[in-house]
Enzyme design. Structure first.
Site, PDB file in Angstrom:
ATOM      1  N   ARG A 103      47.466  47.168  38.332  1.00 17.10           N
ATOM      2  CA  ARG A 103      47.381  47.562  37.136  1.00 17.10           C
ATOM      3  C   ARG A 103      46.718  49.125  36.782  1.00 17.10           C
ATOM      4  O   ARG A 103      45.417  49.108  37.679  1.00 17.10           O
ATOM      5  CB  ARG A 103      46.508  46.272  36.303  1.00 17.10           C
ATOM      6  CG  ARG A 103      46.375  46.254  34.949  1.00 17.10           C
ATOM      7  CD  ARG A 103      45.311  45.454  33.899  1.00 17.10           C
ATOM      8  NE  ARG A 103      43.888  44.963  34.898  1.00 17.10           N
ATOM      9  CZ  ARG A 103      43.622  44.062  34.160  1.00 17.10           C
ATOM     10  NH1 ARG A 103      43.941  43.164  32.835  1.00 17.10           N
ATOM     11  NH2 ARG A 103      41.747  44.108  34.671  1.00 17.10           N
ATOM     12  N   THR A 107      45.516  51.949  31.178  1.00 21.87           N
ATOM     13  CA  THR A 107      47.209  51.475  30.259  1.00 21.87           C
ATOM     14  C   THR A 107      46.839  50.069  30.530  1.00 21.87           C
ATOM     15  O   THR A 107      48.220  49.815  29.319  1.00 21.87           O
ATOM     16  CB  THR A 107      48.757  52.362  30.732  1.00 21.87           C
ATOM     17  OG1 THR A 107      48.261  51.640  32.335  1.00 21.87           O
ATOM     18  CG2 THR A 107      48.221  53.709  30.690  1.00 21.87           C
ATOM     19  N   ASP A 203      37.319  39.618  38.923  1.00 17.05           N
ATOM     20  CA  ASP A 203      38.476  40.478  39.535  1.00 17.05           C
ATOM     21  C   ASP A 203      38.358  39.049  41.124  1.00 17.05           C
ATOM     22  O   ASP A 203      37.712  39.453  42.211  1.00 17.05           O
ATOM     23  CB  ASP A 203      37.832  41.079  40.670  1.00 17.05           C
ATOM     24  CG  ASP A 203      39.158  42.196  41.138  1.00 17.05           C
ATOM     25  OD1 ASP A 203      39.691  41.554  41.683  1.00 17.05           O
ATOM     26  OD2 ASP A 203      39.688  43.304  40.832  1.00 17.05           O
ATOM     27  N   ASP A 206      38.763  41.526  44.741  1.00 25.00           N
ATOM     28  CA  ASP A 206      37.244  41.797  45.307  1.00 25.00           C
ATOM     29  C   ASP A 206      36.962  40.289  45.553  1.00 25.00           C
ATOM     30  O   ASP A 206      35.862  40.701  46.614  1.00 25.00           O
ATOM     31  CB  ASP A 206      36.844  42.453  43.754  1.00 25.00           C
ATOM     32  CG  ASP A 206      36.994  44.189  43.562  1.00 25.00           C
ATOM     33  OD1 ASP A 206      37.693  44.365  44.203  1.00 25.00           O
ATOM     34  OD2 ASP A 206      36.515  44.349  42.902  1.00 25.00           O
TER      35      ASP A 206
END
Length: 212
Positions: A103, A107, A203, A206
């Site tokens: 991603r 944006t 995340d 991660d």
């Protein structure tokens, strides 16, 4: 798009510990693996099968086996890799393809950087693995890749989903003749301004690979 929320106490239990920021990476990976196996059980209820004649020690009988062409499991790199073992545990004969997608944090749109899919997916059931359905851009792009190659039935498996992401995928899939199903462990409250699921679990990539 059909949405199935796997409402099960064990799933909720494992999600609770996945969400906890104190959960270390080895435990996080183990929980993801266990959770995906539970979700895969729900996601494969309609896997295609065909009759299969066998003989038991007592008598002949007829059972079933997975139909051909074999289903295709598609983890979205990199976080989807953490879901692969749990999925193929239930579908050990399935083939595996990969999509590398990330991603753009400015944006919030999906960008593809790797594609390792068979060119011809005609008549194939496909199972897409991605821990989080946040904005929905990644899943929409993945579905289009698969449909363009001939896939005729797609199931996405996610640990968590956001209402905004589900709505986006439903909007983009409107009119698509290929059936699409989402199987998820929970639908959370919302997305924040950064496009993260709230309360979510942070995340997933991660946390899977010890980068936090």
């Amino acid at each position: 798009m059909r949405v199935h929320i796997a409402d099960h106490q064990l799933i909720s239990h494992k999600l609770t510990y996945l969400r906890d920021k104190r959960t270390d990476s080895p435990t996080f990976r183990r929980l993801v693996d266990e959770l995906v196996t539970l979700l895969a059980y729900e996601a494969t209820r309609d896997v295609r099968v065909e009759p299969f004649d066998i003989e038991t020690p007592v008598a002949p009988t007829r059972g079933i086996k997975l139909a051909r062409p074999k289903p295709l499991v598609v983890p979205i790199l990199r976080a989807g890799l953490g879901m692969l073992d749990g999925m193929v545990r239930l579908l050990p004969t399935a083939e595996v393809g990969f999509l590398g997608m990330m991603r753009n944090e400015e944006t919030l749109e999906a960008v593809t950087y790797a594609n390792r899919l068979p060119e011809d997916l005609s008549g194939r059931q496909c199972y897409v693995l991605d821990p989080m359905l946040a904005t929905g851009g990644t899943l929409v792009m993945a579905i289009h890749y698969l449909v363009e190659r001939g896939a005729d039935d797609i199931t996405a498996i996610t640990l968590l989903a956001a209402p905004e992401g589900i709505a986006h995928v439903e909007q983009e899939m409107a009119g698509l003749e290929v059936p699409v199903t989402l199987v998820t462990g929970a639908v959370d409250e919302r997305l924040n301004a950064q496009g993260y699921i709230v309360p979510g679990l942070g995340d997933a990539g991660d946390r899977l690979y010890g980068l936090v």
